[in-house]
Design a protein around this motif. Structure first.
Motif, PDB file in Angstrom:
ATOM      1  N   LEU A  94       2.556   8.201   7.007  1.00 47.37           N
ATOM      2  CA  LEU A  94       3.088   6.945   6.502  1.00 47.37           C
ATOM      3  C   LEU A  94       2.976   6.873   4.990  1.00 47.37           C
ATOM      4  O   LEU A  94       3.939   6.513   4.292  1.00 47.37           O
ATOM      5  N   SER A  95       1.819   7.222   4.451  1.00 47.29           N
ATOM      6  CA  SER A  95       1.624   7.106   3.011  1.00 47.29           C
ATOM      7  C   SER A  95       2.537   8.044   2.239  1.00 47.29           C
ATOM      8  O   SER A  95       2.912   7.745   1.104  1.00 47.29           O
ATOM      9  N   GLN A  96       2.927   9.172   2.832  1.00 47.10           N
ATOM     10  CA  GLN A  96       3.775  10.129   2.146  1.00 47.10           C
ATOM     11  C   GLN A  96       5.189  10.168   2.716  1.00 47.10           C
ATOM     12  O   GLN A  96       5.937  11.106   2.450  1.00 47.10           O
ATOM     13  N   ALA A  97       5.548   9.139   3.482  1.00 44.09           N
ATOM     14  CA  ALA A  97       6.929   8.977   3.964  1.00 44.09           C
ATOM     15  C   ALA A  97       7.451  10.247   4.612  1.00 44.09           C
ATOM     16  O   ALA A  97       8.568  10.695   4.325  1.00 44.09           O
ATOM     17  N   SER A  98       6.665  10.839   5.503  1.00 40.34           N
ATOM     18  CA  SER A  98       7.089  12.048   6.213  1.00 40.34           C
ATOM     19  C   SER A  98       6.948  11.818   7.712  1.00 40.34           C
ATOM     20  O   SER A  98       5.918  12.154   8.307  1.00 40.34           O
ATOM     21  N   GLU A 502       1.650   6.808  -6.021  1.00 40.96           N
ATOM     22  CA  GLU A 502       2.426   8.011  -5.733  1.00 40.96           C
ATOM     23  C   GLU A 502       3.644   7.580  -4.911  1.00 40.96           C
ATOM     24  O   GLU A 502       3.494   7.059  -3.804  1.00 40.96           O
ATOM     25  N   ILE A 503       4.826   7.795  -5.459  1.00 45.39           N
ATOM     26  CA  ILE A 503       6.061   7.340  -4.837  1.00 45.39           C
ATOM     27  C   ILE A 503       6.710   8.501  -4.104  1.00 45.39           C
ATOM     28  O   ILE A 503       6.912   9.586  -4.672  1.00 45.39           O
ATOM     29  N   TYR A 504       7.063   8.290  -2.821  1.00 42.82           N
ATOM     30  CA  TYR A 504       7.695   9.317  -2.001  1.00 42.82           C
ATOM     31  C   TYR A 504       9.008   8.789  -1.435  1.00 42.82           C
ATOM     32  O   TYR A 504       9.124   7.602  -1.095  1.00 42.82           O
ATOM     33  N   HIS A 581       8.548  11.244  -6.217  1.00 41.50           N
ATOM     34  CA  HIS A 581       9.442  10.826  -7.297  1.00 41.50           C
ATOM     35  C   HIS A 581       8.863  11.087  -8.675  1.00 41.50           C
ATOM     36  O   HIS A 581       9.586  11.475  -9.587  1.00 41.50           O
ATOM     37  N   ASN A 582       7.546  10.897  -8.843  1.00 40.01           N
ATOM     38  CA  ASN A 582       6.986  11.078 -10.177  1.00 40.01           C
ATOM     39  C   ASN A 582       6.850  12.562 -10.507  1.00 40.01           C
ATOM     40  O   ASN A 582       7.172  13.429  -9.708  1.00 40.01           O
TER      41      ASN A 582
END
Length: 665
Positions: A94-98, A502-504, A581-582
């Motif tokens: 969830l935190s890393q959108a995977s 951290e943007i994913y 993204h960053n």
């Protein structure tokens, strides 16, 4: 003659951590999050016991995730190690959108997604069916309810009316609540409560009003409320009605919530049943807007489900329910949401609110997620005081200061762990409100999740993607942070405590398996259904419906971050991870993948929707232990057809054109 050779064996050195005794490691990991423990276990085979040894994992689960679905299943099965790995992987995904699963699971005219249960209605007249699918339980069968047959049995006199409205209000613990409206000759509104799996109508209740109607229930009690009580001041209030399910008893007295301001559920008010209490929450304390320097408070209350009496209501005290002060700047209400959430570790209740604010002294607006702990005094000390507060004038709760005296002395100091700054005006790419179709925040992962329409890459049409923002605390020695320094700027203090977000994004724009990536984009953006979007989410999954218009049929897309999600018919592939993204590459996730031996990409390209090809298809074989085998569908007689039955889920129908993918991280 053989020459003798001396062989010198150099012992492999192990690090200091690997040589530590079991008891010392247990003391160390007590201060780590489950995600950090899981990553530590991937660093060396010597640490595999951290996520494999049952007794060790049982202690960690009871300490750090005792109020999760995984913990409940582990207590039944005894598989605590598996539960720990599942929780850690879910939070990381969830935190890393995977996500682990993505696919189309149905087509519906209307739908609701409630705590992992998908309830959707198909309006193919004269047939109208309600289908109930347990997505959290990875069910391969779903319950089908024949709506005309149900309403004929529940309200017989409605049979003469051909035109009616029927929609799902709530579903929990196998109990479904629906609103049924028909006109013959005047309009009648009924609340229908039934257990579809048992083919049992629990109760039917004729409603005086349906204004903003909502329902909440557990196994024993059900409450519904409407925003329909008009007071002497001309404003409307919420009214609650209670029902005891076991003996089908409606409580004779209604609860009039005259002190609850706000009418938009999920934005200004929130109602939930948690454990054995009914909770109510509002972020407003006055019906009238006042041009003055005021302080805002939450109004939060609860009462025991078995005894809905005004004397039993507990209300959060003002010193614990402070929200914000007017001087902090104006709010863009279009972006806000409000909810009550139970912590996965402690079971404590938190208020979570998102606000987009133009903060004082800042050049632009910023989305921020605020967490406030729900704290009540003991019932013994709160009884008389709370009863007085209910009937008191609302002016006492406005927080309007008298005169022009400064109010900063009355403002408590926010803790950095309870404030998560999100996007601001400098964030790129920037998404407008019309491009952001889902806005949610999960405290367990310190992550905000958006479903955005991202056309920044120059693509034509719609381009839906998941976007998450995750933050991690900085590891600093105790005493280095200036928490007590009143002169320090709060944003600077936050930067000392936490790393930048951290943007994913997922799916990424490009991938080595581009053909699979293109298919996933078509699932997320189904051709021919690129219109209006409605979305729901929880801590492990999201469902959104997309159609050409708001009233037409919608394609239902399911995205799950749960590694245990398993739907029959899924095509199991390698992984397509999110893109960060960053400037910092997504190295933490890649290193973890390398340590776990999953660095090789799955290069086989899946075939068309027939399921043939190199991709492995999850079939109808034996299900794993965490999923119960569903009963065989009951034969349905054409002469005596019940109003509910069990059949294969829509996504398993050979005639259904949906597609499901699952990914191995």
């Amino acid at each position: 003659m053989w020459a003798s050779k001396s062989i010198v064996v150099t012992p492999q050195r192990t690090s200091g951590l690997q040589r530590l005794p079991y008891e010392i490691m247990a003391y160390i990991v007590k201060y780590l999050d489950l995600e950090d423990i899981f990553i530590l276990s991937l660093c060396s085979r010597h640490f595999q016991y951290l996520v494999r040894e049952e007794r060790f994992c049982k202690t960690l689960i009871n300490m750090k995730a005792s109020h999760t679905i995984e913990a409940d299943e582990a207590r039944r099965s005894g598989q605590f190690a598996r539960a720990l790995r599942r929780v850690a992987k879910r939070r990381q995904a969830l935190s890393q959108a995977s996500p682990y699963v993505v696919g189309i699971v149905g087509v519906a005219d209307t739908y609701e997604y409630i705590r992992g249960i998908l309830c959707y209605i198909i309006e193919s007249r004269p047939q109208r069916w309600l289908r109930i699918l347990d997505l959290h339980g990875s069910a391969s069968h779903e319950i089908v309810v024949d709506i005309p047959a149900l309403i004929r049995e529940a309200v017989p006199r409605s049979a003469k009316s051909r035109k009616y409205k029927f929609r799902v209000l709530y579903h929990s613990n196998g109990i479904t609540s629906c609103l049924f409206s028909f006109a013959l000759p005047t309009t009648e509104n009924w609340l229908l409560i039934f257990q579809a799996e048992e083919k049992k109508i629990v109760s039917q209740f004729r409603l005086d009003s349906t204004a903003k109607i909502f329902v909440r229930n557990n196994k024993e009690f059900l409450y519904f409320g409407t925003h329909s009580e008009e007071g002497a001041d001309g404003f409307k209030y919420w009214v609650l009605t209670g029902f005891r399910i076991e003996d089908r008893f409606w409580f004779p007295r209604k609860m009039h919530l005259t002190s609850v301001v706000g009418y938009d559920i999920g934005t200004t008010v929130c109602f939930e049943i948690i454990d054995n209490y009914f909770y109510g929450l509002s972020n407003q304390t006055d019906f009238e807007f006042r041009e003055t320097d005021w302080i805002s408070y939450y109004h939060c209350f609860r009462f025991p489900l078995h005894d809905p009496d005004r004397n039993n209501i507990q209300i959060m005290q003002k010193n614990k329910s402070w929200r914000r002060k007017h001087a902090e700047g104006p709010i863009d209400d279009r972006w806000g949401f409000l909810k009550l959430e139970k912590e996965e570790a402690s079971g404590k209740i938190n208020i979570i609110e998102s606000r987009k604010e133009w903060l004082a002294g800042k050049s632009g607006s910023r989305r921020t997620y605020y967490i406030t702990k729900v704290l009540f005094d003991s019932p013994e000390s709160a009884g008389e005081e709370n009863h007085t507060a209910i009937g008191a004038s609302r002016a006492s709760n406005r927080g309007v200061r008298v005169g022009n005296n400064p109010v900063d002395s009355d403002v408590p100091v926010r803790e950095p762990e309870n404030v998560h700054p999100g996007d601001d005006s400098s964030t790129t790419p920037a998404f407008t409100r019309s491009q952001t179709h889902l806005r949610s925040y999960q405290r367990c992962s310190n992550t905000y999740l958006d479903l955005v329409d991202d056309n920044s890459g120059g693509s034509t049409g719609r381009h839906l993607r998941l976007r998450t923002g995750h933050r991690k605390p900085k590891q600093q020695p105790l005493g280095t942070l200036l928490a007590s320094n009143e002169n320090i700027d709060f944003d600077e203090y936050m930067k000392q405590c936490y790393h930048p977000n951290e943007i994913y994004f997922w799916p990424p724009e490009q991938d080595q398996n581009q053909q699979l990536l293109d298919k996933i984009y078509k699932v997320l953006n189904p051709p021919g259904y690129l219109g209006s979007i409605t979305a729901f989410s929880d801590e492990r999954s999201l469902v959104y419906g997309t159609g050409e218009d708001a009233d037409g049929p919608k394609v239902l897309i399911y995205v799950s971050f749960d590694p245990a999600a398993r739907l029959s018919g899924m095509l199991r592939e390698g992984y397509i991870l999110s893109s960060q993204h960053n400037e910092m590459a997504s190295q933490s996730y890649s290193l973890a993948a390398q340590a776990s031996g999953t660095t090789k990409r799955f290069e086989d390209i899946i075939a068309e929707d027939t399921g043939k090809g190199k991709g492995k298809v999850i079939g109808d074989g034996p299900l794993p232990s965490y999923i119960s085998n569903p009963p065989d569908p009951e034969p349905v007689s054409a002469d005596c057809k019940p109003w509910a039955w069990l059949e294969k889920a829509m996504h398993r129908d050979p005639g259904f054109t949906g597609t499901l993918f699952t990914f191995a991280h």
